[in-house]
Design an enzyme around this catalytic site. Structure first.
Site, PDB file in Angstrom:
ATOM      1  N   CYS A 171       0.839  -1.208   0.000  1.00 50.24           N
ATOM      2  CA  CYS A 171       0.000   0.000   0.000  1.00 50.24           C
ATOM      3  C   CYS A 171       0.868   1.250   0.000  1.00 50.24           C
ATOM      4  O   CYS A 171       1.894   1.309   0.675  1.00 50.24           O
ATOM      5  CB  CYS A 171      -0.892   0.025   1.234  1.00 50.24           C
ATOM      6  SG  CYS A 171      -2.321  -1.018   1.101  1.00 50.24           S
ATOM      7  N   HIS A 172       0.406   2.240  -0.736  1.00 49.20           N
ATOM      8  CA  HIS A 172       1.074   3.532  -0.745  1.00 49.20           C
ATOM      9  C   HIS A 172       0.656   4.336   0.485  1.00 49.20           C
ATOM     10  O   HIS A 172      -0.479   4.225   0.946  1.00 49.20           O
ATOM     11  CB  HIS A 172       0.693   4.320  -2.006  1.00 49.20           C
ATOM     12  CG  HIS A 172       1.238   3.733  -3.258  1.00 49.20           C
ATOM     13  ND1 HIS A 172       0.630   2.691  -3.905  1.00 49.20           N
ATOM     14  CD2 HIS A 172       2.339   4.038  -3.983  1.00 49.20           C
ATOM     15  CE1 HIS A 172       1.336   2.377  -4.976  1.00 49.20           C
ATOM     16  NE2 HIS A 172       2.372   3.175  -5.049  1.00 49.20           N
ATOM     17  N   MET A 186      -8.118   0.081   0.765  1.00 49.57           N
ATOM     18  CA  MET A 186      -7.457  -0.630   1.857  1.00 49.57           C
ATOM     19  C   MET A 186      -7.560   0.139   3.169  1.00 49.57           C
ATOM     20  O   MET A 186      -7.674  -0.465   4.241  1.00 49.57           O
ATOM     21  CB  MET A 186      -5.988  -0.907   1.507  1.00 49.57           C
ATOM     22  CG  MET A 186      -5.808  -1.844   0.319  1.00 49.57           C
ATOM     23  SD  MET A 186      -6.688  -3.419   0.478  1.00 49.57           S
ATOM     24  CE  MET A 186      -5.865  -4.113   1.900  1.00 49.57           C
ATOM     25  N   GLU A 187      -7.559   1.451   3.089  1.00 54.31           N
ATOM     26  CA  GLU A 187      -7.691   2.267   4.297  1.00 54.31           C
ATOM     27  C   GLU A 187      -9.078   2.081   4.920  1.00 54.31           C
ATOM     28  O   GLU A 187      -9.194   1.980   6.153  1.00 54.31           O
ATOM     29  CB  GLU A 187      -7.417   3.733   3.972  1.00 54.31           C
ATOM     30  CG  GLU A 187      -5.959   4.033   3.723  1.00 54.31           C
ATOM     31  CD  GLU A 187      -5.391   3.532   2.389  1.00 54.31           C
ATOM     32  OE1 GLU A 187      -4.159   3.594   2.210  1.00 54.31           O
ATOM     33  OE2 GLU A 187      -6.170   3.085   1.508  1.00 54.31           O
ATOM     34  N   ASP A 209     -11.924  -6.408  21.797  1.00 57.56           N
ATOM     35  CA  ASP A 209     -11.006  -6.249  22.919  1.00 57.56           C
ATOM     36  C   ASP A 209     -11.696  -5.632  24.130  1.00 57.56           C
ATOM     37  O   ASP A 209     -11.496  -6.071  25.258  1.00 57.56           O
ATOM     38  CB  ASP A 209      -9.810  -5.381  22.505  1.00 57.56           C
ATOM     39  CG  ASP A 209      -8.868  -5.131  23.667  1.00 57.56           C
ATOM     40  OD1 ASP A 209      -8.334  -6.117  24.219  1.00 57.56           O
ATOM     41  OD2 ASP A 209      -8.670  -3.957  24.037  1.00 57.56           O
TER      42      ASP A 209
END
Length: 161
Positions: free
Chosen positions: A76-77, A112-113, A127
């Site tokens: 990824c950039h 992707m972000e 969590d």
């Protein structure tokens, strides 16, 4: 056959060179679900989780994850994000849906972000609530929509089943 873009002349992985690409506005939205016990969702809404405000922490974690995507996904950039928004909806029973929309004016997309943001937000929910519900399931993570760039507009279609 199309040339593989992520390999150099020695057939080793490389990050694609986007130098010659035009800067355009790009936007992506992804979702992810966290399925939990009804009591867990009720406690999230009531603010009765010992670790604190689950949705506020998950929102912050998702935004941070979007900003760090290039550090987690090797090809990824690094993108100077214009915006990241995380939204939460639920079915008032047992499923929390997390949505992330990412925006950039850049040379490559922000899918992707958005995907990273929803996954880390979901992991944060897990969590924060695991002490009361270890059986939570993180599922159905996918790109909902992508706008901009050379490949154009994409909208998720449910697979025929």
């Amino acid at each position: 056959m199309e040339e593989l873009t992520h390999f150099n002349q020695q057939q080793r992985a490389k990050m694609v060179d986007v130098t010659e690409k035009d800067v355009t506005f790009r936007e992506a939205t992804a979702i992810c679900k966290v399925i939990m016990a009804p009591e867990t969702l009720a406690r999230i809404h009531a603010g009765q989780v010992k670790k604190g405000d689950v949705l506020a922490v998950a929102q912050t974690a998702g935004i941070m994850a979007a900003k760090k995507t290039s550090e987690l996904i090797p090809m990824c950039h690094l993108l100077p994000l214009n915006g990241v928004d995380i939204l939460f909806t639920d079915n008032h029973q047992d499923t929390l849906t997390i949505s992330a929309t990412t925006k950039v004016s850049g040379k490559t997309g922000v899918e992707m972000e958005a995907l990273c943001a929803v996954q880390v937000a979901a992991l944060t929910v897990y969590d924060m609530c695991k002490a009361m519900d270890r059986g939570m399931v993180i599922s159905d993570c996918h790109l909902v929509e992508k706008k901009g760039g050379k490949s154009g507009h994409f909208q998720f279609q449910e697979p025929n089943g």
